[in-house]
Design a protein around this motif. Structure first.
Motif, short mmCIF file in Angstrom:
data_model
loop_
_atom_site.label_atom_id
_atom_site.label_comp_id
_atom_site.label_asym_id
_atom_site.label_seq_id
_atom_site.Cartn_x
_atom_site.Cartn_y
_atom_site.Cartn_z
N LEU A 197 0.83 -1.21 0.00
CA LEU A 197 0.00 0.00 0.00
C LEU A 197 0.86 1.26 0.00
N ARG A 198 1.98 1.22 0.73
CA ARG A 198 2.88 2.40 0.75
C ARG A 198 3.41 2.67 -0.65
N TYR A 201 0.62 4.06 -2.96
CA TYR A 201 0.40 5.50 -2.72
C TYR A 201 1.52 6.32 -3.38
N ARG A 205 1.20 9.24 -6.12
CA ARG A 205 1.75 10.57 -5.79
C ARG A 205 2.71 11.06 -6.89
N VAL A 211 -5.04 5.18 -9.72
CA VAL A 211 -5.45 4.18 -8.73
C VAL A 211 -5.91 2.87 -9.39
#
Ligand SMILES: NC(=O)c1ccc[n+]([C@@H]2O[C@H](COP(=O)([O-])OP(=O)(O)OC[C@H]3O[C@@H](n4cnc5c(N)ncnc54)[C@H](O)[C@@H]3O)[C@@H](O)[C@H]2O)c1
Length: 314
Positions: A197-198, A201, A205, A211
Motif C-alpha cells: 500500500l505504501r 500510494y 503521488r 489508482v
C-alpha cells in the motif's frame, strides 16, 4: 490443558460477530458480551444473515449455528466457564487493559485471553496484570469467518501452553493459525499489506499511474497468483533454479527500488541462504518442474471460472 468447548467474545462489533460464526462451528457454546443496547439489538439479525450465507459452503444449517451462540448480560456471565476469551473491543489500549484487569478476577489461570488487536501487542495491553502470562494477540483478517488465517502473537511473558491451546482451538474451528516468533507492529498481515500500500500510494503521488491501473495490476496479475501462493513461492517458481537464482537475477533491482524509497534491506547471501533452505525443505528442487505445472493448472482453473462467470468481475 483440556479441549476448549466454551468461548466468550467481548465486543459484538464487526469482528466479534464474525468470530462467533466460525467459533460456533467447533465450540459447543459461544457467548457474546456487547454493552451497547443498539448494537446488541442488531447482532441476532447479523448472525442469521452470515450463517445463512455460509450454509452452501459449510453445509451447516444456520439455525444449528445460531443455537450455540448467546448474548450475555455481563462480562462475568460471558466468561464464566470459558476456555478462551476473544477480546474484540475498539482499538484503544486503555479499554483493552481495563477488560484484562477485570478478567483477572473472573477467569482461571489456564483460560486463554486472546486480543483481536490490529496493532497493540499483548506486552502493552496486559503488561503487569495478573493475566499477563495467559494473554496473546490473535489477530484475524476481516471478516474472520471468511478469511481462515489468524496471527498468534505471544508477548515475551506468555506461557507456551497458552499459545499451544489457542492454536489448537483455532485449528479445531477450521482457522489457520500462524505464530510469530516475536512481537512487531503490524504483525505479518499488515506489514505485508502495508509494504504494498505504501508503494501504491507513492506511485500515484509521483504520477506513475492512476489508482485503478495499480488495482488492475494486482487484480489481473499479482493477485491471481497470490490467490494460492505466497510471495516466496511465487519467486521460487518464477525462475529456473528456484529462489536463489531469482535473488541473484532480481535482487539488485529490488535493492535499488528500496533505496529509492529510503529503505536499506539488501538480500545478503546469508539471508538468501536461509530463505532458500526453508523453501527447499518445502519443495525439493527435483520437484520444481512439477510444482510449476501445478501453478499453471491453478491459474487455468481460475481463468476457466472467470470465463464461465462472464469475464470481468464487478
Ligand atoms: N475491522 C477490521 O478490519 C479488523 C481486522 C482485524 C482486527 N480488528 C480489531 O478487532 C477489534 C474490534 O474491531 P471491530 O472492527 O470489530 O470494532 P467495532 O467498533 O465494530 O466493534 C467493537 C465493539 O466493542 C463494543 N465495546 C466497546 N466497549 C466495550 C466493553 N467495555 N466491553 C465489551 N464490548 C465493548 C462496542 O460497543 C462495539 O460493538 C479492534 O481491536 C480492531 O483493531 C479489526
Amino acid at each position: 490443558m483440556s479441549k476448549i468447548n466454551e468461548v466468550a467474545i467481548i465486543g459484538g462489533g464487526s469482528i466479534g460477530v464474525s468470530f462467533a460464526i466460525i467459533f460456533a462451528g467447533g465450540a459447543q457454546a459461544v457467548r457474546i458480551f456487547e454493552p451497547d443496547t443498539e448494537r446488541r439489538a442488531a447482532i441476532e439479525t447479523e448472525l442469521l444473515a452470515k450463517a445463512t450465507a455460509m450454509e452452501p459452503v459449510s453445509g451447516v444449517d444456520a439455525q444449528d449455528v445460531l443455537e450455540k451462540i448467546s448474548l450475555s448480560q455481563s462480562l462475568e456471565e460471558a466468561v464464566s466457564g470459558a476456555g478462551l476469551v476473544q477480546e474484540c473491543v475498539p482499538e484503544k489500549v486503555e479499554l483493552k487493559r481495563a477488560i484484562f484487569q477485570q478478567l483477572s478476577d473472573l477467569v482461571s489461570s489456564d483460560t486463554v485471553i486472546a486480543s483481536s488487536s490490529s496493532a497493540i501487542p499483548a506486552s502493552e495491553s496486559a503488561n503487569g496484570l495478573k493475566v499477563e502470562q495467559q494473554t496473546i494477540v490473535a489477530h484475524p483478517g476481516n471478516p474472520p469467518h471468511l478469511l481462515p488465517v489468524i496471527e498468534i502473537v505471544p508477548s515475551p511473558s506468555t506461557d507456551a501452553e497458552i499459545v499451544r491451546a489457542a492454536s489448537n482451538f483455532y485449528r479445531s474451528v477450521g482457522m489457520k493459525p500462524v505464530q510469530l516468533k516475536k512481537e512487531i507492529e503490524g504483525f505479518l498481515f499488515n506489514r505485508l499489506q502495508g509494504a504494498m500500500l505504501r508503494e501504491a500510494y507513492a506511485l500515484v503521488r509521483d504520477g506513475i499511474a492512476d489508482v485503478d491501473d495499480i488495482d488492475m495490476v494486482v487484480r489481473e496479475g499479482l493477485g491471481k497468483r497470490w490467490f494460492f501462493m505466497g510471495p516466496f513461492e511465487v519467486a521460487d517458481l518464477n525462475t529456473r533454479g528456484g529462489i536463489r537464482s531469482h535473488a541473484e537475477k532480481l535482487g539488485p533491482t529490488y535493492e535499488r527500488q528500496g533505496a529509492e524509497r529510503g529503505q536499506h534491506d539488501p538480500w545478503t547471501p546469508d539471508l538468501v541462504q536461509k530463505v532458500e533452505q526453508q523453501r527447499r525443505e518445502i519443495l525439493p528442487i527435483d520437484q520444481w518442474e512439477q510444482r510449476v505445472q501445478w501453478r499453471d493448472e491453478q491459474l487455468l482453473k481460475n481463468l476457466a471460472v472467470k470465463n464461465h462467470n462472464g469475464g470481468e468481475q464487478a
